[in-house]
Write an enzyme that holds these catalytic residues in place. Structure first.
Site, PDB file in Angstrom:
ATOM      1  N   GLY A  42       0.711  -1.178   0.090  1.00  0.00           N
ATOM      2  CA  GLY A  42       0.035   0.012  -0.052  1.00  0.00           C
ATOM      3  C   GLY A  42       0.838   1.252   0.022  1.00  0.00           C
ATOM      4  CG  ASP A  97      -7.747   0.790  10.522  1.00  0.00           C
ATOM      5  OD1 ASP A  97      -8.523   1.057  11.509  1.00  0.00           O
ATOM      6  OD2 ASP A  97      -8.454   0.736   9.363  1.00  0.00           O
ATOM      7  CB  VAL A 148      -9.742   5.591   2.653  1.00  0.00           C
ATOM      8  CG1 VAL A 148     -10.831   6.311   3.614  1.00  0.00           C
ATOM      9  CG2 VAL A 148      -8.634   4.879   3.656  1.00  0.00           C
ATOM     10  CG  ASP A 154      -5.800  -3.530  -1.117  1.00  0.00           C
ATOM     11  OD1 ASP A 154      -5.047  -2.903  -0.120  1.00  0.00           O
ATOM     12  OD2 ASP A 154      -6.466  -4.715  -1.472  1.00  0.00           O
TER      13      ASP A 154
HETATM   14  P1  XMP Z   1      -4.008  -1.732  11.267  1.00  0.00           P
HETATM   15  O1  XMP Z   1      -5.335  -1.822  11.857  1.00  0.00           O
HETATM   16  O2  XMP Z   1      -3.043  -2.894  11.680  1.00  0.00           O
HETATM   17  O3  XMP Z   1      -4.044  -1.789   9.791  1.00  0.00           O
HETATM   18  O4  XMP Z   1      -3.430  -0.297  11.694  1.00  0.00           O
HETATM   19  C1  XMP Z   1      -2.868  -1.563   9.006  1.00  0.00           C
HETATM   20  C2  XMP Z   1      -3.150  -1.966   7.598  1.00  0.00           C
HETATM   21  O5  XMP Z   1      -4.493  -2.549   7.170  1.00  0.00           O
HETATM   22  C3  XMP Z   1      -5.077  -1.984   5.869  1.00  0.00           C
HETATM   23  N1  XMP Z   1      -6.035  -0.871   6.132  1.00  0.00           N
HETATM   24  C4  XMP Z   1      -6.637  -0.505   5.170  1.00  0.00           C
HETATM   25  N2  XMP Z   1      -6.441  -0.497   3.689  1.00  0.00           N
HETATM   26  N3  XMP Z   1      -8.271   1.088   3.695  1.00  0.00           N
HETATM   27  C5  XMP Z   1      -7.386   0.235   3.105  1.00  0.00           C
HETATM   28  O6  XMP Z   1      -7.192   0.122   1.898  1.00  0.00           O
HETATM   29  C6  XMP Z   1      -8.402   1.195   4.864  1.00  0.00           C
HETATM   30  O7  XMP Z   1      -9.290   1.915   5.381  1.00  0.00           O
HETATM   31  C7  XMP Z   1      -7.621   0.452   5.747  1.00  0.00           C
HETATM   32  N4  XMP Z   1      -7.475   0.370   7.317  1.00  0.00           N
HETATM   33  C8  XMP Z   1      -6.460  -0.604   7.256  1.00  0.00           C
HETATM   34  C9  XMP Z   1      -3.503  -1.371   5.612  1.00  0.00           C
HETATM   35  O8  XMP Z   1      -2.875  -2.268   4.882  1.00  0.00           O
HETATM   36  C10 XMP Z   1      -2.808  -0.968   6.852  1.00  0.00           C
HETATM   37  O9  XMP Z   1      -1.419  -1.032   6.354  1.00  0.00           O
END
Ligand code: XMP
Ligand code: MG
Length: 171
Positions: A42, A97, A148, A154
């Site tokens: 990403g 996130d 998002v 993605d």
């Molecule tokens: P955490 O929850 O461990 O998540 O902080 C990190 C990874 O989860 C993916 N992620 C997202 N990918 N839209 C996305 O396309 C989102 O809203 C989203 N939220 C989490 C992402 O790979 C991130 O590094």
């Protein structure tokens, strides 16, 4: 799920913000060697834009991680050749996130690679979903609690190629 019609951040806004982040990073490290530790996949567009605006001694490491869907664990799948010992590391992430992925990576790098310091540049920050307290030293934008996509992010591997940030929503 389908792509929303709205745009959260346009290409132009993204360019301006990445310029600002790069200027701040340049200032903070002032020519000290810096290893960008980019989390695949990403962060690729953010990494590519950010690194080309940095003017100091910049090196690159790539890390592939698995953020578990149960939201409790993360793991490291791949790291490129990476000599971090005594060097400043800057983790480059697409989005923070829950913070679980980042928390795991920071601890892993500290223990396994002995860097001089670790900071985090996250293109997006979704603070409403945070479960672990993690540092975000350089933040592109804060986003609301939506899924998002675009600019590397993605939904089921789609939409990474969009040059702006939007979101997906139920049909
Ligand atoms: P955490 O929850 O461990 O998540 O902080 C990190 C990874 O989860 C993916 N992620 C997202 N990918 N839209 C996305 O396309 C989102 O809203 C989203 N939220 C989490 C992402 O790979 C991130 O590094
Ligand atoms: Mg990621």
């Amino acid at each position: 799920m389908r792509l929303a019609t709205g745009i959260l951040f346009t290409e132009k806004q993204i360019r301006q913000r990445v310029d600002e982040l790069a200027a701040q990073i340049d200032l903070d490290y002032r020519g000290q060697p810096l290893v960008l530790c980019a989390v695949l996949k990403g962060s690729i567009p953010f990494l590519a834009d950010l690194m080309r605006r940095l003017t100091g001694d910049v090196r690159l490491a790539l890390i592939e991680m698995k953020s578990q869907v149960d939201g409790k664990h993360a793991s490291i799948l791949f790291t490129s050749r990476l000599d971090l010992a005594g060097k400043h590391a800057l983790i480059v992430e697409d989005i923070v996130d829950t913070g679980i992925t980042l928390d795991y990576l920071i601890k892993h790098l500290e223990v396994e690679r002995s860097p001089a310091s670790i900071r985090v540049a996250a293109f997006l920050d979704k603070p409403t979903a945070r479960k672990l307290d993690v540092p975000v030293n350089y933040r592109g934008f804060t986003v609301p609690d939506k899924f998002v996509v675009g600019y590397g992010l993605d939904w089921q591997e789609r939409y990474r190629n969009l040059p702006y940030i939007t979101w997906v929503e139920p049909e």
